[in-house]
Structures are given as C-alpha cells and as structure tokens.
Design a protein around this motif. Structure first.
Motif, PDB file in Angstrom:
ATOM      1  N   ALA A  34      15.895 -14.311 -42.566  1.00 58.32           N
ATOM      2  CA  ALA A  34      16.156 -13.571 -41.370  1.00 58.32           C
ATOM      3  C   ALA A  34      14.424 -13.773 -40.397  1.00 58.32           C
ATOM      4  O   ALA A  34      14.177 -14.407 -40.839  1.00 58.32           O
ATOM      5  CB  ALA A  34      15.550 -11.692 -41.930  1.00 58.32           C
ATOM      6  N   THR A  35      14.730 -13.298 -39.565  1.00 55.52           N
ATOM      7  CA  THR A  35      13.693 -13.756 -38.549  1.00 55.52           C
ATOM      8  C   THR A  35      13.397 -12.377 -37.555  1.00 55.52           C
ATOM      9  O   THR A  35      14.436 -11.912 -37.147  1.00 55.52           O
ATOM     10  CB  THR A  35      14.067 -14.931 -37.634  1.00 55.52           C
ATOM     11  N   ILE A  36      12.288 -12.305 -37.095  1.00 55.94           N
ATOM     12  CA  ILE A  36      11.973 -10.924 -37.058  1.00 55.94           C
ATOM     13  C   ILE A  36      10.776 -11.449 -35.590  1.00 55.94           C
ATOM     14  O   ILE A  36      10.154 -12.907 -35.722  1.00 55.94           O
ATOM     15  CB  ILE A  36      10.792 -10.047 -37.759  1.00 55.94           C
ATOM     16  N   TRP A  37      10.917 -10.577 -34.349  1.00 53.31           N
ATOM     17  CA  TRP A  37       9.755 -10.532 -33.941  1.00 53.31           C
ATOM     18  C   TRP A  37       8.158 -10.060 -34.286  1.00 53.31           C
ATOM     19  O   TRP A  37       8.252  -8.702 -34.618  1.00 53.31           O
ATOM     20  CB  TRP A  37       9.809 -10.610 -32.413  1.00 53.31           C
ATOM     21  N   LEU A  38       6.704 -10.527 -33.781  1.00 53.69           N
ATOM     22  CA  LEU A  38       5.847  -9.248 -34.116  1.00 53.69           C
ATOM     23  C   LEU A  38       4.818  -9.244 -33.051  1.00 53.69           C
ATOM     24  O   LEU A  38       4.654 -10.782 -32.725  1.00 53.69           O
ATOM     25  CB  LEU A  38       4.609 -10.308 -35.963  1.00 53.69           C
ATOM     26  N   PRO A  39       4.316  -8.508 -32.146  1.00 53.43           N
ATOM     27  CA  PRO A  39       3.811  -9.204 -31.280  1.00 53.43           C
ATOM     28  C   PRO A  39       2.171  -9.192 -31.602  1.00 53.43           C
ATOM     29  O   PRO A  39       0.977  -7.815 -31.202  1.00 53.43           O
ATOM     30  CB  PRO A  39       3.903  -7.286 -31.050  1.00 53.43           C
ATOM     31  N   LEU A  40       1.895 -10.513 -32.546  1.00 54.92           N
ATOM     32  CA  LEU A  40       0.823 -10.389 -32.920  1.00 54.92           C
ATOM     33  C   LEU A  40       0.601 -12.597 -33.059  1.00 54.92           C
ATOM     34  O   LEU A  40       1.739 -12.864 -32.746  1.00 54.92           O
ATOM     35  CB  LEU A  40       0.044 -10.258 -34.612  1.00 54.92           C
ATOM     36  N   PRO A  41      -0.516 -12.935 -32.158  1.00 52.07           N
ATOM     37  CA  PRO A  41      -0.697 -14.409 -32.136  1.00 52.07           C
ATOM     38  C   PRO A  41      -0.660 -15.326 -33.445  1.00 52.07           C
ATOM     39  O   PRO A  41      -0.506 -14.436 -33.981  1.00 52.07           O
ATOM     40  CB  PRO A  41      -2.497 -14.677 -31.889  1.00 52.07           C
ATOM     41  N   PRO A  42       0.324 -16.298 -33.493  1.00 50.15           N
ATOM     42  CA  PRO A  42       0.422 -17.020 -34.736  1.00 50.15           C
ATOM     43  C   PRO A  42      -0.284 -17.278 -35.742  1.00 50.15           C
ATOM     44  O   PRO A  42      -0.172 -16.753 -36.770  1.00 50.15           O
ATOM     45  CB  PRO A  42       1.057 -18.177 -33.426  1.00 50.15           C
ATOM     46  N   GLN A  43      -2.302 -17.035 -34.842  1.00 49.40           N
ATOM     47  CA  GLN A  43      -2.409 -17.825 -36.092  1.00 49.40           C
ATOM     48  C   GLN A  43      -2.960 -16.481 -36.928  1.00 49.40           C
ATOM     49  O   GLN A  43      -3.292 -16.824 -37.984  1.00 49.40           O
ATOM     50  CB  GLN A  43      -3.666 -17.634 -35.417  1.00 49.40           C
ATOM     51  N   ILE A  44      -2.864 -15.215 -36.109  1.00 51.72           N
ATOM     52  CA  ILE A  44      -3.273 -14.432 -37.362  1.00 51.72           C
ATOM     53  C   ILE A  44      -2.118 -13.965 -38.852  1.00 51.72           C
ATOM     54  O   ILE A  44      -2.239 -13.593 -39.026  1.00 51.72           O
ATOM     55  CB  ILE A  44      -3.367 -13.205 -36.039  1.00 51.72           C
ATOM     56  N   VAL A  45      -0.844 -14.295 -37.817  1.00 52.72           N
ATOM     57  CA  VAL A  45       0.078 -14.308 -39.169  1.00 52.72           C
ATOM     58  C   VAL A  45      -0.412 -15.083 -39.936  1.00 52.72           C
ATOM     59  O   VAL A  45      -0.135 -14.935 -40.754  1.00 52.72           O
ATOM     60  CB  VAL A  45       1.567 -13.670 -38.551  1.00 52.72           C
ATOM     61  N   PHE A  46       0.301 -16.207 -39.003  1.00 56.53           N
ATOM     62  CA  PHE A  46      -0.411 -17.561 -40.348  1.00 56.53           C
ATOM     63  C   PHE A  46      -1.947 -17.592 -41.253  1.00 56.53           C
ATOM     64  O   PHE A  46      -1.563 -17.242 -42.590  1.00 56.53           O
ATOM     65  CB  PHE A  46      -0.858 -18.918 -39.473  1.00 56.53           C
ATOM     66  N   ASN A  47      -2.753 -16.686 -40.784  1.00 54.40           N
ATOM     67  CA  ASN A  47      -3.837 -16.777 -41.713  1.00 54.40           C
ATOM     68  C   ASN A  47      -3.613 -15.533 -43.163  1.00 54.40           C
ATOM     69  O   ASN A  47      -3.781 -15.349 -43.949  1.00 54.40           O
ATOM     70  CB  ASN A  47      -5.263 -15.987 -41.178  1.00 54.40           C
ATOM     71  N   PHE A  48      -2.697 -14.422 -42.289  1.00 52.25           N
ATOM     72  CA  PHE A  48      -2.597 -13.162 -43.242  1.00 52.25           C
ATOM     73  C   PHE A  48      -1.954 -13.832 -44.792  1.00 52.25           C
ATOM     74  O   PHE A  48      -1.955 -13.934 -45.557  1.00 52.25           O
ATOM     75  CB  PHE A  48      -1.696 -12.372 -42.615  1.00 52.25           C
ATOM     76  N   PHE A  49      -0.722 -14.563 -44.735  1.00 53.25           N
ATOM     77  CA  PHE A  49       0.146 -15.346 -45.653  1.00 53.25           C
ATOM     78  C   PHE A  49      -0.976 -16.332 -46.043  1.00 53.25           C
ATOM     79  O   PHE A  49       0.156 -16.851 -47.280  1.00 53.25           O
ATOM     80  CB  PHE A  49       1.003 -15.691 -44.947  1.00 53.25           C
ATOM     81  N   ARG A  50      -1.636 -17.550 -45.708  1.00 53.35           N
ATOM     82  CA  ARG A  50      -1.927 -18.218 -46.464  1.00 53.35           C
ATOM     83  C   ARG A  50      -2.768 -17.456 -47.516  1.00 53.35           C
ATOM     84  O   ARG A  50      -3.861 -18.245 -48.529  1.00 53.35           O
ATOM     85  CB  ARG A  50      -2.433 -19.874 -45.649  1.00 53.35           C
ATOM     86  N   ASP A  51      -3.605 -16.373 -46.632  1.00 53.43           N
ATOM     87  CA  ASP A  51      -4.536 -15.946 -47.781  1.00 53.43           C
ATOM     88  C   ASP A  51      -4.609 -15.497 -48.925  1.00 53.43           C
ATOM     89  O   ASP A  51      -3.293 -14.088 -48.786  1.00 53.43           O
ATOM     90  CB  ASP A  51      -5.598 -14.334 -46.651  1.00 53.43           C
ATOM     91  N   GLU A  52      -4.877 -16.144 -50.322  1.00 51.25           N
ATOM     92  CA  GLU A  52      -4.049 -15.212 -51.421  1.00 51.25           C
ATOM     93  C   GLU A  52      -4.721 -13.860 -51.632  1.00 51.25           C
ATOM     94  O   GLU A  52      -4.240 -13.109 -52.809  1.00 51.25           O
ATOM     95  CB  GLU A  52      -5.153 -15.774 -52.975  1.00 51.25           C
ATOM     96  N   ARG A  53      -5.859 -13.188 -51.185  1.00 47.78           N
ATOM     97  CA  ARG A  53      -6.005 -11.802 -51.015  1.00 47.78           C
ATOM     98  C   ARG A  53      -5.039 -11.084 -50.175  1.00 47.78           C
ATOM     99  O   ARG A  53      -4.745  -9.412 -50.549  1.00 47.78           O
ATOM    100  CB  ARG A  53      -7.738 -12.048 -49.969  1.00 47.78           C
ATOM    101  N   THR A  54      -3.999 -11.405 -49.638  1.00 44.11           N
ATOM    102  CA  THR A  54      -3.852 -10.920 -48.381  1.00 44.11           C
ATOM    103  C   THR A  54      -2.192 -10.584 -49.746  1.00 44.11           C
ATOM    104  O   THR A  54      -1.098  -9.970 -49.125  1.00 44.11           O
ATOM    105  CB  THR A  54      -3.178 -10.986 -47.878  1.00 44.11           C
TER     106      THR A  54
END
Length: 713
Positions: free
Chosen positions: A531-551
């Motif tokens: 599934a594809t969704i739109w997020l009102p956030l810059p790609p860098q912030i979204v990427f950092n969220f997913f690659r961080d094992e703490r989140t």
C-alpha cells in the motif's frame, strides 16, 4: 547508413578529384531512419527501380532522384558483398568442422591396435597433415579479406571479419581507488561476485535473436550511430539545447531548439496524449570508467547494480561485441523494464539498442535508443514510452573515480490516468529523470567500493567477530534481500497485483499470492501485500524513523512491538543511513530468530528492507561461507519525495526578496510478505480469511506509523 551522394559504381568524379586537389571534398548526406526504412522496404520488392519509381520516391522522401539512384546502386553492391561474405563464412565453417573431425580421428587412431601384430598402425594418412590444413585456412582468410575490402570500398566503412556472436563476460574489473575517507581502501580490482548477475528476474521475451537478419543488423547499426551522435552533441552542449527550470533550477531540454536541429518525420508529439521528459545531470562516481562500461554492457549485472530503477533486463542479441579491452563499438539489442518502487506506477518497457563508443582515452559514451520490433505484444503496460537517444558520458578522473554526465529523454503516452499520489512525482521528472539515475548510481558504486575496504568498518555489538570475508558475505546476503524486495514491487505481467475489495482503509491495498521455487527463497505459499500513502513530512525524517531500531516497536506489527537491539552494523556508504544491521528482538519466544536489515538513501529516495533470518544462517554469513541457499522473505518501505514544491520567500536586510523551493511531503510504500502455511499447495486464489488478514495487517501498520509520526493525514 552513410552513402556519398556521388558514390557507387565507379563514378568519374573520383578521378576528377584526384586531378584537381583544390576542388572541395564532397559533402555526405546522412539519411534518416525513416528514409532508410522506406528504401529498404522498396528494395525488397524492386531492387532495380525504374525512373518513374525513383521520381516517386524522391517526392515522398525529400531526396533527389540522383540520391535515390545511387542508394539503390550501393545497396545492390552491398547485397552482393554480403552474399560473397556469407559464402566465405560457410566455407570457413565447413573447413573448421572438417578439421575438428580430422583431429578427432587422429586421436582415435592413436589407440588403434593392429589385429595382425598387436601394435600401433604404421604411418598416417597424409590427408591429416596439419600443415596442409593450415595452408587451406590461410587461403580462405585471404579470400575473405579480399571480399571484405571490396565491400568496404562501396559501403564506405570497414566490415569486421566474422565477429564472435557471444558477449564477452569479464569476471573482474580494474577499480583504482582514490581517497575515500575510510582507511584500508586500496584494492586494485573489484570482484564482481558481489554482483552475481542473477537471471531470476529475466522476463520471458517472445522475440528471438534468430529473427534478426543481416539487413536488420545494418539498420540497427545506422540507428545506433545516429543516436550516439545526437547524444554526444546534447551531453556536451549547453545553449540552445538546455535551459534552467524556473521551479527547481534543474536543466531541462529546450524542445523548440531540439526539434529545429533534430527534426523527426514521424514525431509522436503530434499525439495529444504524448508528453516529453528530458533532463540532464552529472556527478562523480566512485568507480573507474572501464569498470562502469563493463557493468552497463552486462544486462544481468546492470540489474544487480541498479535494482531500484531497473526491474528487469535481458540481452536479446549482440549485434557487435566491440573491441576487447575498451568495449568500443559494442552494440546490443536489449529488453529493459524501468520502475518506480510502488505498485501504483506501471513499469516502462522498452526494446532498445545499447551502443558503446570510446570517445578518447579514458572517455566513453553509452547510448540507449528505442527500437521497434514486429512482435510488441509484450507491452501490456498502462504506460507506453519510447526512449529517445539517452545515456551517459563517462570520463576517468585522476583519482580513479569517474565523472558521469547523464541525459534521459523519453516520449511517454499514458494509456490511463496517472495515480493521483504520483502525478507530481512523475511529471516533475523525479521518477525517471537523469538526477535519479546519477544519485542511484553514486550510491550503488559507493556500496561496491565499501565492500573492498579491508579496514575496520564493522561495529560488532554482540560479541561476533566479522572477518573481511564475513563482511563481504553479509553484504552479498543483504544485497540479494534488497534485489528480491525490489523485484517483488513490480511483478511480471503474469503475476500482477490484485486490488483487494472490501478494504476499510482510505488507501488501496494490493496483494499477490505466489510460490517461490528458486534457491535462496522460502519454499511454500507466500502472500505479499502493499500500500502507498502520503505523509506531510520530508523524506529524510520518515527515513530516520524507520531505520532507527529504537522506534521500531512503534510500527513493527510482526514482532509484536517488542524492543530490538542492533547486534552488528556494517557501513556501506558515506551517508550514515547507508548501512546493514543485524537486529535481535527481546521478549520473544523465538530466541534464535534475528532480523537482517539494510537501509539506503540518496537524493532521489530511500529504502529500508528487512527479513527474518535464523541465528545459524547469520553465523554462516559472518564466517564468510556461501549464503546463496539461505532463504529470505523481505519486507520493507520505500520513501520518495512527492514532487510537490512550495516556494519560500525570504527578505534580506537592504536587499530584495528571494525565493527557494522545498519538498512538502513523502510517498511511503509499505510491502509486507508472510508465509501462508494453511494454503493448499495448488491454490492460487486468496481466501477471504487471507484478504481480511492482509487488510488488517496493512491498516494497523499504517495507523501506528501515522500516530508515531504525529500525522493524521
């Protein structure tokens, strides 16, 4: 195909030029591809057209009757030369066949025992004299040289003598490394085992190389050379071809100037549904020029190097193998399928010619141009695209790197509406433009370069010591995981995604049920959902969220939201986000289950891909052993800029206001794969239970992602 306007049949003008050295040299006229195709079609029926037919062709093609006359004269001469060359080829092949048979008989005679005396036979038949065979081969070679020189005189360019028809595979490439900022990078060669060239993703192509005639090859060569001339001129030129975009400052093609200098008789621009994408970009790549050329001319390794853009590729035929060592003159007929990492965007499929030419020492140009084949039923995609001369100029740099200048030029016809989420992304050129090719190539070559680093770049948290061989083995395992993930997103035509009905979500969920049977893939029925969704956030912030094992516990439904710890880390790029991790989840019943994850990012987008792997398999990879049989079932995320821009006005004291553009949001594609153990082995249709499971799994994941990112959109 180039013919002199006065060439053919021994015109007296040639002697006159010799007698008068001050006379200006004749200018040669280059026919267009459309003119050549028309002339070739007439030649098949009427190789000796009368004056009336020549006048009619003159009016239709915009050529003088004299040019028509000499074209047919030259074509007849060429056909005669081709027939003579074919006869010589047949003789040479027959001679080689007989020689091989003779050698086999000689070897067999060595073991023959005389029935009378019990010893070996006395003497040999003089027919087997190797010197005699050598003289016959020399005679055939001289005859072939004579025919080739005669043909070259009339055609206007040399004819290669019996070029091999198989591509040359280079197992290792010279990679001279300069300063990279990491200790230990000094390997002079690159082992391309890291790019195994797997053929698992090669599509079933109906067009066979046996259908290509010598006449087709001649036409392909002319089209490729014309495309190369156009590419070099556009890559090296500035005004009037290129201008700065008013929105983002990128280089875009001035179509008015382009059409004026490169007019096309059958331009697809007359179709109102066709639009043009044309862009140019350049960058420095951590790999030398010849290494890049060799990668580009091997379709399997090309897919392995750029899996996020090239979903499938195959070489249909090698028209010319090129010069050994430089690859100059290499010409291939290829199938290509380019993708955006989302099921919502159809792939772009091409039959194209790929031609390589060495411009000068340390400089190469590679051009791709669409080539129409009679069998195009393969193209069932919603988007029909034609690749105009596109490609790159590769120039060696003193430090062992390369400067790559890329141009991408397409005429695109959308058979259906572009999905609303991806309109801005595609029309802005982010999807298939030159900037994406350059940034992806830079990141991929950085990854290959990092595999050559022998210094300490592996952080070991869990007490496992990773040797250089173990590091390379881990990188190969992670790359196979990423490549499998990218190939799943855009499936072949026979395995298309199905939009699930009855979904309670505001976004579309697509699924596919399939079975793997190849080595290194799980055996059994696999359910893939996306599934594809739109997020009102810059790609860098979204990427950092997913690659961080703490989140990770905030979104990972499959691990029951348990916390994870990174137990191994391998950097594979200059950006801190480009890395391979091994994660261990706490408070789970499966203590031996780990997660292999690779994250990568560049200016065009980013990926976070992960797959469960058991502890023994990780230990095998860490020890440097073969990992090709380790099963992987990857899931993950693709993150792309949405293509929308907002203009920010800034006012400086004592100066006029200025503006800048920023990306406003991200396109996030979620792909989850799970084994479906309860499905029958022959089942290919999803049950309602599976549909409900997929809808709930994707829906819950999306909801938790939005909550964690404070996004309710």
């Amino acid at each position: 195909m180039e013919f002199g306007s006065g060439a053919g049949g021994g015109s007296g003008d040639d002697n006159h030029d010799v007698l008068d050295p001050h006379r200006r040299k004749k200018r040669y006229h280059r026919h267009t591809a459309n003119q050549i195709q028309k002339l070739e079609g007439i030649f098949k029926e009427f190789p000796h057209p009368d004056e009336k037919m020549r006048m009619q062709l003159s009016r239709e093609l915009g050529l003088s009757p004299r040019q028509i006359k000499f074209w047919f004269q030259n074509r007849r001469t060429q056909m005669k030369a081709q027939h003579e060359r074919a006869d010589n080829c047949a003789l040479r092949a027959e001679n080689d066949k007989i020689r091989c048979e003779n050698i086999a008989i000689r070897e067999a005679l060595k073991n023959v025992i005389c029935p009378s005396c019990g010893g070996p036979p006395i003497g040999e038949d003089p027919y087997f004299d190797e010197q005699k065979l050598h003289m016959e081969n020399l005679h055939l070679k001289e005859e072939l040289d004579r025919v080739s020189s005669v043909a070259a005189k009339y055609i206007g360019r040399p004819i290669s003598q019996l070029p091999p028809i198989q591509p040359i595979h280079i197992s290792s490439l010279d990679l001279s490394m300069g300063s990279y900022g990491i200790q230990g990078m000094s390997g002079p060669s690159l082992d391309l085992d890291l790019l195994p060239g797997s053929s698992l993703n090669v599509p079933n192509i109906p067009y066979q190389s046996t259908s290509i005639t010598d006449m087709d090859k001649t036409l392909m060569t002319d089209i490729a050379r014309n495309a190369m001339e156009e590419l070099i001129r556009l890559l090296q030129g500035n005004e009037p071809f290129w201008m700065k975009s008013a929105t983002d400052g990128k280089e875009v093609l001035n179509l008015e100037s382009y059409e004026r200098i490169f007019p096309r008789v059958n331009s697809h621009l007359k179709n109102p549904n066709v639009y043009v994408e044309a862009s140019r970009d350049s960058g420095v790549v951590i790999m030398n020029g010849l290494a890049l050329v060799n990668l580009f001319l091997d379709s399997n390794k090309w897919v392995e190097l750029l899996p996020t853009i090239v979903s499938r590729a195959a070489t249909i035929a090698v028209i010319s193998p090129g010069t050994i060592g430089s690859q100059s003159g290499s010409l291939q007929l290829m199938y290509q399928e380019l993708q955006v990492l989302s099921p919502l965007v159809p792939t772009r499929q091409f039959y194209s010619l790929r031609f390589c030419q060495q411009i000068e020492e340390g400089s190469w140009a590679i051009v791709d141009v669409s080539y129409d084949l009679p069998q195009d039923s393969l193209f069932t995609s919603q988007c029909r695209a034609r690749r105009m001369p596109s490609g790159c100029l590769i120039q060696d740099m003193p430090n062992g790197y390369s400067k790559v200048t890329w141009m991408e030029h397409m005429e695109v016809e959308d058979k259906g509406p572009v999905h609303r989420l991806y309109k801005d992304h595609i029309y802005s050129g982010l999807a298939f433009g030159a900037e994406r090719w350059i940034s992806t190539l830079q990141r991929s070559c950085e990854r290959v370069a990092c595999s050559m680093v022998t210094g300490t770049t592996t952080r070991d948290v869990g007490g496992v010591i990773t040797s250089p061989y173990g590091k390379r083995s881990m990188m190969k395992l992670a790359q196979r995981m990423v490549n499998n993930f990218c190939s799943i997103i855009n499936l072949p035509n026979s395995q298309q995604w199905t939009a699930l009905s009855g979904t309670p979500n505001e976004f579309e969920v697509r699924a596919n049920l399939h079975r793997f049977a190849n080595l290194g893939q799980p055996h059994g029925m696999v359910l893939s959902a996306a599934a594809t969704i739109w997020l009102p956030l810059p790609p860098q912030i979204v990427f950092n969220f997913f690659r961080d094992e703490r989140t990770r516990p905030q979104w990972d439904v499959l691990s029951d939201h348990n916390p994870v710890q990174e137990v191994a880390h391998i950097a594979n790029g200059s950006h801190s986000g480009n890395c391979i991790s091994v994660l261990r989840a706490f408070n789970t019943s499966q203590s031996n289950m780990l997660v292999l994850q690779e994250s990568c990012i560049d200016s065009s987008g980013s990926l976070v891909v992960y797959s469960p792997v058991d502890l023994p398999a990780i230990n095998i990879a860490m020890s440097g052993e073969d990992t090709s049989y380790i099963p992987l079932l990857p899931s993950g995320f693709t993150i792309s800029p949405d293509g929308r821009t907002s203009t920010l006005q800034t006012v400086h004291e004592g100066a006029s206001s200025s503006s800048s553009t920023t990306t406003t949001g991200s396109l996030l594609t979620i792909v989850i794969q799970i084994m479906v153990s309860h499905m029958a082995s022959t089942t290919t249709k999803m049950s309602q239970e599976s549909v409900n499971t997929v809808n709930n799994l994707i829906g819950n994941t999306v909801q938790q992602i939005k909550v964690a990112l404070n996004s309710s959109t």
